[in-house]
Design a protein around this motif. Structure first.
Motif, PDB file in Angstrom:
ATOM      1  N   THR A 162      11.968 -60.734 -93.404  1.00  0.00           N
ATOM      2  CA  THR A 162      11.277 -60.174 -94.562  1.00  0.00           C
ATOM      3  C   THR A 162       9.783 -60.437 -94.438  1.00  0.00           C
ATOM      4  OG1 THR A 162      13.212 -60.499 -95.974  1.00  0.00           O
ATOM      5  CG2 THR A 162      11.095 -60.216 -97.077  1.00  0.00           C
ATOM      6  N   VAL A 208      11.641 -55.268 -95.169  1.00  0.00           N
ATOM      7  CA  VAL A 208      12.739 -56.015 -94.555  1.00  0.00           C
ATOM      8  C   VAL A 208      13.099 -55.285 -93.274  1.00  0.00           C
ATOM      9  CG1 VAL A 208      15.089 -56.895 -94.791  1.00  0.00           C
ATOM     10  CG2 VAL A 208      13.582 -56.790 -96.797  1.00  0.00           C
ATOM     11  N   SER A 249      12.982 -53.474-102.034  1.00  0.00           N
ATOM     12  CA  SER A 249      12.328 -53.593-100.735  1.00  0.00           C
ATOM     13  C   SER A 249      12.269 -52.235-100.054  1.00  0.00           C
ATOM     14  CB  SER A 249      13.126 -54.540 -99.830  1.00  0.00           C
ATOM     15  OG  SER A 249      13.294 -55.798-100.434  1.00  0.00           O
TER      16      SER A 249
END
Length: 174
Positions: free
Chosen positions: A65, A76, A99
């Motif tokens: 990450t 990610v 994300s």
């Protein structure tokens, strides 16, 4: 959309360009042989998203990450090569909703994971693997795969959008 990316610098820049189209919850699946440029693309993506940390292949850690330095969603970066199924990908406990996720070697592993994603396939010249074999004369020398395979040759990139997120965007039409 199908295009030819002439060299590694242009692949990096392509990643930067794609970064400008992404938002939290977006998923990219990268497909291509070793040395095709998957990590080079992801480095450009990370630079475009302004994330922290050097973007390198997460082969041995499976997922890495990279937090945003500007308040955006984290990137990610997942290497699914050693994963056997969507269930194993899900077991990594990635926050897909908040994300931007890039999954190398993830084709066929999205059942139940996401309803929208970009499939990016990178093809390198057929002769590149033979050329790469001649890069070093010492067969005992260990080189990073990107050193061996990332020859600065044109790559053919095909971007296929899937799902409602990309249905009407028109971003990746011919």
């Amino acid at each position: 959309m199908r295009t030819v990316i002439p060299d590694a610098a242009a692949m990096h820049e392509f990643g930067r360009t794609v970064a400008g189209l992404l938002r939290a919850g977006d998923l990219i699946v990268l497909t291509g042989p070793l040395g095709a440029g998957k990590t080079t693309f992801t480095r450009g993506l990370g630079e475009g998203l302004q994330v922290r940390g050097s973007v390198t292949s997460p082969t041995f850690v499976l997922a890495r990450t990279h937090p945003s330095t500007v308040g955006g969603p984290p990137l990610v970066h997942v290497d699914a090569y050693r994963l056997g199924s969507a269930l194993e990908l899900d077991d990594l406990d990635i926050d897909f909703a908040r994300s931007i996720v890039v999954v190398e070697w993830g084709r066929g592993m999205l059942d139940g994971i996401a309803d929208s994603w970009l499939d990016i396939e990178i093809e390198r010249p057929v002769g590149a693997s033979q050329a790469a074999a001649s890069v070093t004369a010492d067969p005992t020398e260990v080189l990073d795969a990107t050193e061996v395979f990332d020859l600065d040759e044109p790559r053919t990139v095909t971007v296929t959008p899937h799902g409602p997120r990309w249905a009407d965007s028109g971003e990746f039409s011919e």
